[in-house]
Design a protein around this motif. Structure first.
Motif, PDB file in Angstrom:
ATOM      1  N   ILE A 140       3.451   5.773  -0.504  1.00  0.00           N
ATOM      2  CA  ILE A 140       2.311   5.568   0.396  1.00  0.00           C
ATOM      3  C   ILE A 140       1.169   4.891  -0.347  1.00  0.00           C
ATOM      4  O   ILE A 140       0.734   5.361  -1.397  1.00  0.00           O
ATOM      5  CB  ILE A 140       1.835   6.909   0.979  1.00  0.00           C
ATOM      6  N   GLU A 141       0.679   3.782   0.214  1.00  0.00           N
ATOM      7  CA  GLU A 141      -0.500   3.101  -0.306  1.00  0.00           C
ATOM      8  C   GLU A 141      -1.564   3.038   0.781  1.00  0.00           C
ATOM      9  O   GLU A 141      -1.288   2.601   1.893  1.00  0.00           O
ATOM     10  CB  GLU A 141      -0.165   1.696  -0.794  1.00  0.00           C
ATOM     11  N   CYS A 142      -2.776   3.474   0.455  1.00  0.00           N
ATOM     12  CA  CYS A 142      -3.898   3.444   1.397  1.00  0.00           C
ATOM     13  C   CYS A 142      -5.041   2.640   0.799  1.00  0.00           C
ATOM     14  O   CYS A 142      -5.532   2.983  -0.283  1.00  0.00           O
ATOM     15  CB  CYS A 142      -4.382   4.852   1.714  1.00  0.00           C
ATOM     16  N   ASP A 143      -5.459   1.589   1.503  1.00  0.00           N
ATOM     17  CA  ASP A 143      -6.616   0.797   1.103  1.00  0.00           C
ATOM     18  C   ASP A 143      -7.787   1.142   2.013  1.00  0.00           C
ATOM     19  O   ASP A 143      -7.750   0.849   3.215  1.00  0.00           O
ATOM     20  CB  ASP A 143      -6.312  -0.703   1.200  1.00  0.00           C
ATOM     21  N   LEU A 144      -8.811   1.776   1.446  1.00  0.00           N
ATOM     22  CA  LEU A 144     -10.024   2.079   2.202  1.00  0.00           C
ATOM     23  C   LEU A 144     -10.985   0.910   1.982  1.00  0.00           C
ATOM     24  O   LEU A 144     -11.726   0.885   0.989  1.00  0.00           O
ATOM     25  CB  LEU A 144     -10.634   3.400   1.744  1.00  0.00           C
ATOM     26  N   VAL A 145     -10.938  -0.059   2.890  1.00  0.00           N
ATOM     27  CA  VAL A 145     -11.587  -1.353   2.644  1.00  0.00           C
ATOM     28  C   VAL A 145     -13.007  -1.427   3.195  1.00  0.00           C
ATOM     29  O   VAL A 145     -13.756  -2.336   2.829  1.00  0.00           O
ATOM     30  CB  VAL A 145     -10.736  -2.510   3.221  1.00  0.00           C
ATOM     31  N   GLU A 146     -13.383  -0.470   4.087  1.00  0.00           N
ATOM     32  CA  GLU A 146     -14.748  -0.458   4.609  1.00  0.00           C
ATOM     33  C   GLU A 146     -15.306   0.961   4.592  1.00  0.00           C
ATOM     34  O   GLU A 146     -14.556   1.938   4.509  1.00  0.00           O
ATOM     35  CB  GLU A 146     -14.796  -1.046   6.025  1.00  0.00           C
ATOM     36  N   GLU A 147     -16.623   1.061   4.683  1.00  0.00           N
ATOM     37  CA  GLU A 147     -17.309   2.348   4.519  1.00  0.00           C
ATOM     38  C   GLU A 147     -16.895   3.405   5.543  1.00  0.00           C
ATOM     39  O   GLU A 147     -16.441   3.093   6.643  1.00  0.00           O
ATOM     40  CB  GLU A 147     -18.826   2.146   4.611  1.00  0.00           C
ATOM     41  N   LYS A 148     -17.022   4.675   5.121  1.00  0.00           N
ATOM     42  CA  LYS A 148     -16.823   5.871   5.947  1.00  0.00           C
ATOM     43  C   LYS A 148     -15.386   6.050   6.427  1.00  0.00           C
ATOM     44  O   LYS A 148     -15.138   6.843   7.339  1.00  0.00           O
ATOM     45  CB  LYS A 148     -17.779   5.868   7.146  1.00  0.00           C
ATOM     46  N   SER A 149     -14.452   5.357   5.843  1.00  0.00           N
ATOM     47  CA  SER A 149     -13.051   5.587   6.196  1.00  0.00           C
ATOM     48  C   SER A 149     -12.532   6.824   5.471  1.00  0.00           C
ATOM     49  O   SER A 149     -12.996   7.183   4.386  1.00  0.00           O
ATOM     50  CB  SER A 149     -12.200   4.359   5.862  1.00  0.00           C
ATOM     51  N   ILE A 150     -11.541   7.480   6.105  1.00  0.00           N
ATOM     52  CA  ILE A 150     -11.010   8.758   5.605  1.00  0.00           C
ATOM     53  C   ILE A 150      -9.489   8.682   5.540  1.00  0.00           C
ATOM     54  O   ILE A 150      -8.842   8.240   6.493  1.00  0.00           O
ATOM     55  CB  ILE A 150     -11.433   9.924   6.519  1.00  0.00           C
ATOM     56  N   CYS A 151      -8.922   9.153   4.447  1.00  0.00           N
ATOM     57  CA  CYS A 151      -7.469   9.183   4.266  1.00  0.00           C
ATOM     58  C   CYS A 151      -7.027  10.591   3.899  1.00  0.00           C
ATOM     59  O   CYS A 151      -7.540  11.184   2.946  1.00  0.00           O
ATOM     60  CB  CYS A 151      -7.051   8.195   3.173  1.00  0.00           C
ATOM     61  N   LYS A 179     -13.771   8.882   1.945  1.00  0.00           N
ATOM     62  CA  LYS A 179     -13.197  10.156   1.537  1.00  0.00           C
ATOM     63  C   LYS A 179     -11.678  10.079   1.543  1.00  0.00           C
ATOM     64  O   LYS A 179     -11.081   9.400   2.381  1.00  0.00           O
ATOM     65  CB  LYS A 179     -13.640  11.287   2.468  1.00  0.00           C
ATOM     66  N   SER A 180     -11.064  10.788   0.610  1.00  0.00           N
ATOM     67  CA  SER A 180      -9.609  10.944   0.617  1.00  0.00           C
ATOM     68  C   SER A 180      -9.257  12.366   0.213  1.00  0.00           C
ATOM     69  O   SER A 180      -9.941  12.986  -0.605  1.00  0.00           O
ATOM     70  CB  SER A 180      -8.932   9.934  -0.314  1.00  0.00           C
ATOM     71  N   ASN A 181      -8.172  12.863   0.794  1.00  0.00           N
ATOM     72  CA  ASN A 181      -7.728  14.227   0.542  1.00  0.00           C
ATOM     73  C   ASN A 181      -6.210  14.235   0.449  1.00  0.00           C
ATOM     74  O   ASN A 181      -5.525  13.857   1.397  1.00  0.00           O
ATOM     75  CB  ASN A 181      -8.200  15.151   1.668  1.00  0.00           C
ATOM     76  N   GLN A 182      -5.692  14.656  -0.696  1.00  0.00           N
ATOM     77  CA  GLN A 182      -4.250  14.757  -0.887  1.00  0.00           C
ATOM     78  C   GLN A 182      -3.907  16.182  -1.301  1.00  0.00           C
ATOM     79  O   GLN A 182      -4.427  16.685  -2.292  1.00  0.00           O
ATOM     80  CB  GLN A 182      -3.780  13.784  -1.971  1.00  0.00           C
ATOM     81  N   LYS A 183      -3.035  16.814  -0.524  1.00  0.00           N
ATOM     82  CA  LYS A 183      -2.619  18.180  -0.838  1.00  0.00           C
ATOM     83  C   LYS A 183      -1.114  18.291  -0.612  1.00  0.00           C
ATOM     84  O   LYS A 183      -0.632  18.128   0.503  1.00  0.00           O
ATOM     85  CB  LYS A 183      -3.376  19.192   0.017  1.00  0.00           C
ATOM     86  N   ILE A 184      -0.380  18.550  -1.689  1.00  0.00           N
ATOM     87  CA  ILE A 184       1.079  18.586  -1.662  1.00  0.00           C
ATOM     88  C   ILE A 184       1.550  19.959  -2.115  1.00  0.00           C
ATOM     89  O   ILE A 184       1.177  20.430  -3.199  1.00  0.00           O
ATOM     90  CB  ILE A 184       1.685  17.506  -2.594  1.00  0.00           C
ATOM     91  N   LYS A 185       2.377  20.623  -1.287  1.00  0.00           N
ATOM     92  CA  LYS A 185       2.918  21.931  -1.653  1.00  0.00           C
ATOM     93  C   LYS A 185       4.437  21.916  -1.502  1.00  0.00           C
ATOM     94  O   LYS A 185       4.969  21.440  -0.498  1.00  0.00           O
ATOM     95  CB  LYS A 185       2.313  23.035  -0.787  1.00  0.00           C
ATOM     96  N   ASN A 186       5.124  22.454  -2.509  1.00  0.00           N
ATOM     97  CA  ASN A 186       6.583  22.515  -2.518  1.00  0.00           C
ATOM     98  C   ASN A 186       7.053  23.928  -2.829  1.00  0.00           C
ATOM     99  O   ASN A 186       6.532  24.571  -3.750  1.00  0.00           O
ATOM    100  CB  ASN A 186       7.161  21.578  -3.588  1.00  0.00           C
ATOM    101  N   VAL A 187       8.047  24.398  -2.076  1.00  0.00           N
ATOM    102  CA  VAL A 187       8.781  25.617  -2.408  1.00  0.00           C
ATOM    103  C   VAL A 187      10.199  25.188  -2.744  1.00  0.00           C
ATOM    104  O   VAL A 187      10.873  24.556  -1.921  1.00  0.00           O
ATOM    105  CB  VAL A 187       8.777  26.622  -1.246  1.00  0.00           C
ATOM    106  N   LEU A 188      10.658  25.494  -3.956  1.00  0.00           N
ATOM    107  CA  LEU A 188      11.935  24.976  -4.430  1.00  0.00           C
ATOM    108  C   LEU A 188      12.869  26.107  -4.832  1.00  0.00           C
ATOM    109  O   LEU A 188      12.479  27.016  -5.571  1.00  0.00           O
ATOM    110  CB  LEU A 188      11.723  24.039  -5.621  1.00  0.00           C
ATOM    111  N   SER A 189      14.108  26.030  -4.346  1.00  0.00           N
ATOM    112  CA  SER A 189      15.121  27.017  -4.704  1.00  0.00           C
ATOM    113  C   SER A 189      16.381  26.297  -5.156  1.00  0.00           C
ATOM    114  O   SER A 189      16.493  25.067  -5.065  1.00  0.00           O
ATOM    115  CB  SER A 189      15.423  27.931  -3.507  1.00  0.00           C
ATOM    116  N   SER A 190      17.362  27.067  -5.649  1.00  0.00           N
ATOM    117  CA  SER A 190      18.654  26.527  -6.119  1.00  0.00           C
ATOM    118  C   SER A 190      18.431  25.383  -7.098  1.00  0.00           C
ATOM    119  O   SER A 190      17.619  25.484  -7.996  1.00  0.00           O
ATOM    120  CB  SER A 190      19.500  26.076  -4.923  1.00  0.00           C
TER     121      SER A 190
END
Length: 276
Positions: A140-151, A179-190
């Motif tokens: 994923i690539e996000c370009d915030l090219v103008e003001e007040k954009s949120i990702c 603003k940008s916000n990235q939150k990644i959560k993983n539960v891994l088994s086996s």
């Protein structure tokens, strides 16, 4: 038209060369969908040893709003590759939310490259819940090219035996007050494997940037694996940028506490996993 810039990513180059399917979706100005739009990716039972290349384009015009549920239905029990290139443009004051889920387990290999361009006061959210695929990677690539954009890039994955899920993100802050916000959560088994590589880039002009990045993994046994690589590249001096990554197993003290209240161990572990 879709931007065909020279790309060092071999799968993107392959898609540009061989893509023969996909869709183009454009939302007119001042239009808001009253319901979520469901896009079905349907793979028939006879797909075997093939490389499928799809190219999509989504444009949300000024003052418009769109929510998409991308639902993968795979009836094939064989191995194949699905290679997708998606170009998304959000114009002034627009909102876009995309959710990814699938109906069952799969032996397919899924790769999706998403290029986003966000203009003034636009709001982009990407929610990834695609657990259960043999191999799945979001680039994923996000370009915030103008003001007040949120990702926003948010993910919650539960991986089991021999499943591989990878998320690679690049958020480019190219304008002030974004603003940008990235939150990644993983539960891994086996023997599952989770990977997260996230980068925040802040250009010199992008003052007053507010960027947040966090990845967490819960490892349920010794064979599970999580690899994380958070990155910051900042050239502005008036910014708020944070990033972090944690990995660990279930807390035995918490399990003991719940068991001391009469809860069985399996139920206690389920409660802690759901809470995570």
């Amino acid at each position: 038209s879709i931007d065909f810039k020279i790309n060092k990513n071999p799968l993107v180059c392959l898609n540009h060369a061989l893509a023969d399917d996909g869709y183009s979706l454009e939302i007119e100005k001042n239009y808001k969908f009253k319901k979520i739009l469901v896009i079905y990716n349907f793979f028939t039972s006879d797909i075997k040893n093939k490389i499928l290349n799809n190219k999509n384009k989504i444009k949300v015009s000024e003052n418009s709003e769109l929510h998409i549920l991308e639902y993968t239905v795979n009836e094939s029990k064989f191995k194949f590759i699905n290679n997708v290139y998606e170009n998304i443009v959000l114009e002034k004051n627009s909102k876009f939310k995309n959710l990814f889920v699938q109906n069952n387990k799969s032996d397919g290999f899924f790769y999706k490259f998403i290029k986003n361009k966000l203009f003034f006061n636009s709001d982009y959210s990407n929610l990834i819940f695609s657990s259960g695929l043999k191999f799945n990677k979001f680039d994923i690539e996000c370009d915030l090219v103008e003001e007040k954009s949120i990702c926003n890039i948010l993910s919650a994955l539960f991986l089991k035996k021999n499943e591989h899920q990878e998320i690679k993100s690049l958020v480019n802050h190219l304008a002030p007050n974004c603003k940008s916000n990235q939150k990644i959560k993983n539960v891994l088994s086996s023997d599952s494997k989770g990977v997260y590589q996230g980068k925040i880039y802040v250009k010199e002009i992008a003052q007053k940037t507010d960027a947040y990045q966090l990845s967490k993994a819960l490892l349920l046994n010794d064979n599970a694996e999580f690899n994380s690589k958070p990155e910051l590249e900042i050239y502005a001096d008036d910014v708020k940028c944070t990033h972090g990554s944690t990995s660990g197993c279930l807390d035995e003290n918490s399990i003991f506490y719940l068991m001391s209240r009469g809860i069985k161990r399996n139920d206690a572990e389920k409660l802690l996993i759901n809470g995570f």
